[in-house]
Design a protein around this motif. Sequence first.
Motif, PDB file in Angstrom:
ATOM      1  N   GLU A 169       3.268  10.875  -2.263  1.00 22.31           N
ATOM      2  CA  GLU A 169       2.981  12.292  -2.106  1.00 22.31           C
ATOM      3  C   GLU A 169       4.120  13.056  -2.761  1.00 22.31           C
ATOM      4  OE1 GLU A 169       1.516  15.380   1.332  1.00 22.31           O
ATOM      5  OE2 GLU A 169       2.092  13.347   1.813  1.00 22.31           O
TER       6      GLU A 169
ATOM      7  N   VAL B 123      13.836   6.019   8.859  1.00 19.09           N
ATOM      8  CA  VAL B 123      12.494   5.482   8.689  1.00 19.09           C
ATOM      9  C   VAL B 123      11.607   5.696   9.901  1.00 19.09           C
ATOM     10  CG1 VAL B 123      11.308   3.319   8.249  1.00 19.09           C
ATOM     11  CG2 VAL B 123      13.522   3.750   7.240  1.00 19.09           C
ATOM     12  N   PRO B 124      10.449   6.288   9.738  1.00 21.55           N
ATOM     13  CA  PRO B 124       9.516   6.363  10.845  1.00 21.55           C
ATOM     14  C   PRO B 124       8.745   5.052  10.985  1.00 21.55           C
ATOM     15  CG  PRO B 124       8.571   7.450   8.951  1.00 21.55           C
ATOM     16  CD  PRO B 124       9.933   6.978   8.552  1.00 21.55           C
TER      17      PRO B 124
ATOM     18  N   ASN C 195       5.986   2.417  10.974  1.00 17.52           N
ATOM     19  CA  ASN C 195       4.764   2.273  10.183  1.00 17.52           C
ATOM     20  C   ASN C 195       4.442   0.797  10.095  1.00 17.52           C
ATOM     21  OD1 ASN C 195       2.621   2.738   8.540  1.00 17.52           O
ATOM     22  ND2 ASN C 195       3.842   2.990   6.684  1.00 17.52           N
TER      23      ASN C 195
ATOM     24  N   MET D 220      12.321  19.546   0.581  1.00 18.31           N
ATOM     25  CA  MET D 220      12.956  18.386   1.194  1.00 18.31           C
ATOM     26  C   MET D 220      14.242  18.779   1.911  1.00 18.31           C
ATOM     27  SD  MET D 220      12.461  15.259  -1.385  1.00 18.31           S
ATOM     28  CE  MET D 220      13.885  15.661  -2.341  1.00 18.31           C
TER      29      MET D 220
ATOM     30  N   GLU E 261       0.841  -1.203   0.000  1.00 12.75           N
ATOM     31  CA  GLU E 261       0.000   0.000   0.000  1.00 12.75           C
ATOM     32  C   GLU E 261       0.870   1.245   0.000  1.00 12.75           C
ATOM     33  OE1 GLU E 261      -3.000  -0.146   3.069  1.00 12.75           O
ATOM     34  OE2 GLU E 261      -2.789  -2.333   3.072  1.00 12.75           O
ATOM     35  N   LEU E 262       0.743   1.997  -1.050  1.00 11.98           N
ATOM     36  CA  LEU E 262       1.652   3.121  -1.262  1.00 11.98           C
ATOM     37  C   LEU E 262       0.877   4.424  -1.274  1.00 11.98           C
ATOM     38  CD1 LEU E 262       4.537   4.041  -2.047  1.00 11.98           C
ATOM     39  CD2 LEU E 262       3.806   3.852  -4.417  1.00 11.98           C
ATOM     40  N   GLN E 263       1.298   5.332  -0.428  1.00 14.16           N
ATOM     41  CA  GLN E 263       0.702   6.661  -0.438  1.00 14.16           C
ATOM     42  C   GLN E 263       1.754   7.628  -0.955  1.00 14.16           C
ATOM     43  OE1 GLN E 263      -0.763   7.510   3.451  1.00 14.16           O
ATOM     44  NE2 GLN E 263      -2.040   5.672   3.526  1.00 14.16           N
TER      45      GLN E 263
ATOM     46  N   ASP F 199       8.092  21.311   4.568  1.00 16.37           N
ATOM     47  CA  ASP F 199       9.347  20.894   3.946  1.00 16.37           C
ATOM     48  C   ASP F 199       9.203  20.895   2.433  1.00 16.37           C
ATOM     49  OD1 ASP F 199      11.827  19.917   3.428  1.00 16.37           O
ATOM     50  OD2 ASP F 199      11.460  17.921   4.239  1.00 16.37           O
TER      51      ASP F 199
ATOM     52  N   THR G 104       2.470   0.381   5.246  1.00 13.16           N
ATOM     53  CA  THR G 104       2.194   1.384   4.229  1.00 13.16           C
ATOM     54  C   THR G 104       3.402   2.271   4.036  1.00 13.16           C
ATOM     55  OG1 THR G 104      -0.112   1.394   4.843  1.00 13.16           O
ATOM     56  CG2 THR G 104       0.696   3.297   3.602  1.00 13.16           C
ATOM     57  N   ILE G 105       3.759   2.518   2.819  1.00 11.37           N
ATOM     58  CA  ILE G 105       4.852   3.441   2.545  1.00 11.37           C
ATOM     59  C   ILE G 105       4.252   4.832   2.390  1.00 11.37           C
ATOM     60  CG2 ILE G 105       6.652   4.054   0.906  1.00 11.37           C
ATOM     61  CD1 ILE G 105       6.885   1.124   0.231  1.00 11.37           C
ATOM     62  N   VAL G 106       4.736   5.761   3.155  1.00 14.00           N
ATOM     63  CA  VAL G 106       4.179   7.105   3.099  1.00 14.00           C
ATOM     64  C   VAL G 106       5.267   8.095   2.734  1.00 14.00           C
ATOM     65  CG1 VAL G 106       2.407   6.614   4.809  1.00 14.00           C
ATOM     66  CG2 VAL G 106       4.622   7.476   5.543  1.00 14.00           C
ATOM     67  N   ALA G 107       4.847   9.210   2.156  1.00 16.69           N
ATOM     68  CA  ALA G 107       5.803  10.269   1.881  1.00 16.69           C
ATOM     69  C   ALA G 107       6.359  10.765   3.200  1.00 16.69           C
ATOM     70  CB  ALA G 107       5.115  11.405   1.143  1.00 16.69           C
ATOM     71  N   GLU G 108       7.665  11.001   3.258  1.00 14.79           N
ATOM     72  CA  GLU G 108       8.266  11.267   4.560  1.00 14.79           C
ATOM     73  C   GLU G 108       8.094  12.684   5.026  1.00 14.79           C
ATOM     74  OE1 GLU G 108      11.923  13.557   3.885  1.00 14.79           O
ATOM     75  OE2 GLU G 108      11.960  12.478   5.758  1.00 14.79           O
ATOM     76  N   SER G 109       7.849  13.635   4.141  1.00 17.63           N
ATOM     77  CA  SER G 109       7.812  15.021   4.565  1.00 17.63           C
ATOM     78  C   SER G 109       6.481  15.663   4.206  1.00 17.63           C
ATOM     79  CB  SER G 109       8.932  15.804   3.890  1.00 17.63           C
ATOM     80  OG  SER G 109      10.162  15.207   4.181  1.00 17.63           O
ATOM     81  N   ASP G 110       6.120  16.627   5.015  1.00 10.08           N
ATOM     82  CA  ASP G 110       4.918  17.393   4.733  1.00 10.08           C
ATOM     83  C   ASP G 110       5.311  18.586   3.869  1.00 10.08           C
ATOM     84  OD1 ASP G 110       2.738  18.973   4.665  1.00 10.08           O
ATOM     85  OD2 ASP G 110       2.487  19.113   6.846  1.00 10.08           O
ATOM     86  N   PRO G 111       4.739  18.706   2.678  1.00 14.96           N
ATOM     87  CA  PRO G 111       5.139  19.799   1.797  1.00 14.96           C
ATOM     88  C   PRO G 111       4.952  21.166   2.443  1.00 14.96           C
ATOM     89  CG  PRO G 111       3.737  18.237   0.649  1.00 14.96           C
ATOM     90  CD  PRO G 111       3.727  17.851   2.078  1.00 14.96           C
TER      91      PRO G 111
ATOM     92  N   LEU H 164       6.407  15.956  -3.672  1.00 14.54           N
ATOM     93  CA  LEU H 164       6.843  17.239  -3.140  1.00 14.54           C
ATOM     94  C   LEU H 164       7.157  18.171  -4.302  1.00 14.54           C
ATOM     95  CD1 LEU H 164       9.176  15.882  -0.355  1.00 14.54           C
ATOM     96  CD2 LEU H 164       6.735  16.379  -0.240  1.00 14.54           C
TER      97      LEU H 164
ATOM     98  N   PRO I 107      17.955   9.395   4.297  1.00 16.16           N
ATOM     99  CA  PRO I 107      16.987   9.476   5.372  1.00 16.16           C
ATOM    100  C   PRO I 107      16.791   8.139   6.079  1.00 16.16           C
ATOM    101  CG  PRO I 107      15.901   9.246   3.292  1.00 16.16           C
ATOM    102  CD  PRO I 107      17.349   9.357   2.982  1.00 16.16           C
TER     103      PRO I 107
ATOM    104  N   ARG J 210      10.343  11.596  -1.690  1.00 12.46           N
ATOM    105  CA  ARG J 210      11.053  10.783  -0.719  1.00 12.46           C
ATOM    106  C   ARG J 210      10.014  10.045   0.134  1.00 12.46           C
ATOM    107  NH1 ARG J 210      15.666  13.584   2.698  1.00 12.46           N
ATOM    108  NH2 ARG J 210      13.953  14.844   3.501  1.00 12.46           N
ATOM    109  N   TYR J 211      10.248   8.792   0.353  1.00  9.56           N
ATOM    110  CA  TYR J 211       9.301   7.974   1.113  1.00  9.56           C
ATOM    111  C   TYR J 211      10.069   7.181   2.167  1.00  9.56           C
ATOM    112  CZ  TYR J 211       6.879   8.660  -3.316  1.00  9.56           C
ATOM    113  OH  TYR J 211       6.349   9.200  -4.441  1.00  9.56           O
ATOM    114  N   ARG J 212       9.338   6.876   3.231  1.00 10.14           N
ATOM    115  CA  ARG J 212       9.916   6.002   4.248  1.00 10.14           C
ATOM    116  C   ARG J 212       8.830   5.061   4.744  1.00 10.14           C
ATOM    117  NH1 ARG J 212      12.759  10.705   7.912  1.00 10.14           N
ATOM    118  NH2 ARG J 212      14.308  11.327   6.389  1.00 10.14           N
ATOM    119  N   ALA J 213       9.233   3.914   5.216  1.00  5.16           N
ATOM    120  CA  ALA J 213       8.254   2.997   5.793  1.00  5.16           C
ATOM    121  C   ALA J 213       8.987   1.947   6.609  1.00  5.16           C
ATOM    122  CB  ALA J 213       7.440   2.317   4.705  1.00  5.16           C
ATOM    123  N   ILE J 214       8.264   1.331   7.486  1.00 10.12           N
ATOM    124  CA  ILE J 214       8.796   0.166   8.202  1.00 10.12           C
ATOM    125  C   ILE J 214       7.873  -1.001   7.936  1.00 10.12           C
ATOM    126  CG2 ILE J 214       9.046  -0.856  10.491  1.00 10.12           C
ATOM    127  CD1 ILE J 214      10.318   1.655  11.462  1.00 10.12           C
TER     128      ILE J 214
END
Lengths: 308, 243
Positions: A267, B121-122, B124, B141, A263-265, B138, B128-135, A269, B119, A274-278
């Motif tokens: 976004e 990893v937070p 999660n 970036m 599941e990919l969100q 940031d 789910t893979i999420v964008a790491e920064s809030d536009p 910029l 970077p 840039r994405y991060r996940a665990i």
Amino acid sequence: MNPHNVQPRRRDRRSWAASVVLLTLVLVVAPPAHAGDVHQTHPVKKGATLDVEHMVGTLLVQGWDRDEIQIDARLDDDERVLFQDQGRRLRVVVSSASRATERIDLELRVPSWMSVRVEGHEVDVEITDVAADVAVSVIGGDVFVEGARGRVDLRSVHGRLTVSACEGSLDLESTNEDIEVRDGSGRVRAETVNGDVRMEGLRVSDVEISTTNGDVLFDGSFEVPGDYAFSTHSGDIAIGLPRDADLSISVQTWSGSVDSAVELQAEELRQGKRYRAILGEGRGRLAVESFGGDIDFYDPKRGRSKRG
Amino acid sequence: MENRWFDRISDYLDGALSADETRVFEARMAEDPELARAVADVRALVGEAATLEPIAPRRDLWPEIAGRLTARTAPVIDLREERERRRNWTVPFGGWRALAAALALMVISGGIGWLLRGPSVPANPGGTIVAESDPATDPTMDARPRGPVTDAVNASFDEEQQLLSESIADLERLLVERGHLLDEDTRAIVIDNLVRIDEAIREARSALGEVPENDYLRAHLARSMKQKVRLLEDATRLTRGDI
């Protein structure tokens, strides 16, 4: 005319004719004799290593369970195979007086425990069943290595590298051709400028793949803990990502797209993504970077959504 | 790899981690005495550096430094043009010295590698893979809080770029001088691949022009330049018949 002379003449003619037929048969059936054909067997001491220098042609090296080295080659007059036993170090040097582009095909049988190092120019190299360190550095040949154990260092400027069922530390560089690694374990570093990198069926805990233009495919297991890093400039990256993986994931791209079966969100910029996940407890590290290429995380059970 | 959390020490000390990241990082520190010790060491180092009195230059040195940097910065050479222009050119800088510089560079860049890494990893757990920064906070970036470690990274990046540019220029000169010793096919392939790497370097530099402190772009540029150094080293090695 002496009648006694008739019979012998007839026998001479028949004998001469038979000789011609026999000679013709020999010339047709028998291969041409090479002045310097080599078939040698030498005993070797445990722990010895082998260096091979070969300019143009093919080199087959096969491991066997004897403490002997066997050398086979078919040579012309100005070609030589030199064998040197320096105790712990054995050398096989193929040379041609003309140093031209004559191809020489060389076959070696070596103890399976023996480390092998090869240097050459336009040489296709195949090394199988050598359960020891293997190093190959050629300019233009393709290289195939199967079953090596330990350090496997392969370099070719414009040759394809294929590695199968090797265990240990693999260090692979091909400037302009593809690299393929399958069914091995340990760690892998692979780098190309313009070639693709394809890795399948691996159980490796440490992976570092880098290309400029080439595409990258990784379809293997993620070990815990493991460290997996993939980067390209304009090449696409496809990674089979099992849902039960235990990974900290970071993804970077400047202008490429990112697609994922997980599941990919996405976004976007203002500049880059840039994405991060665990996944799971995040005990392994997966870093994927492509400046302009596309990134695809696919479910290995379902296969790739994009196929290149 | 066990050391992956070490990549984030500078971010942690600079306060660049999110609340979730900080929580995960501190949990790891509690489990890993080596990581905790490394954080303490870097914190102490930064603390000591902060106590140092700034040294005022006796005069404004920047114009002189800038002039020297401009003079020393080596542009990427088009090998085909260069070969035509410099048929009688002699090598002013020894090959071994260039290779030694490149090797020294590898050691230096390896040492600062953990500072330049990307970077982390937070948490999660859902996968789910999420964008790491809030536009909103940031947009480029690059809106990390500045700190002593970040400043050190900037200085290291500039120094690394300088060394890489010099190494590339020296090796290119060697290759221009000795390239005729390569066979035609190999020479064509080497040049073709150098052109491809140059294109990657140009694009990375252009992107950095838009976002000068982007960690990823810096690392990508450095990686591309190091790849060019390696290819040039291999090509010059081939001209010596060392293969």
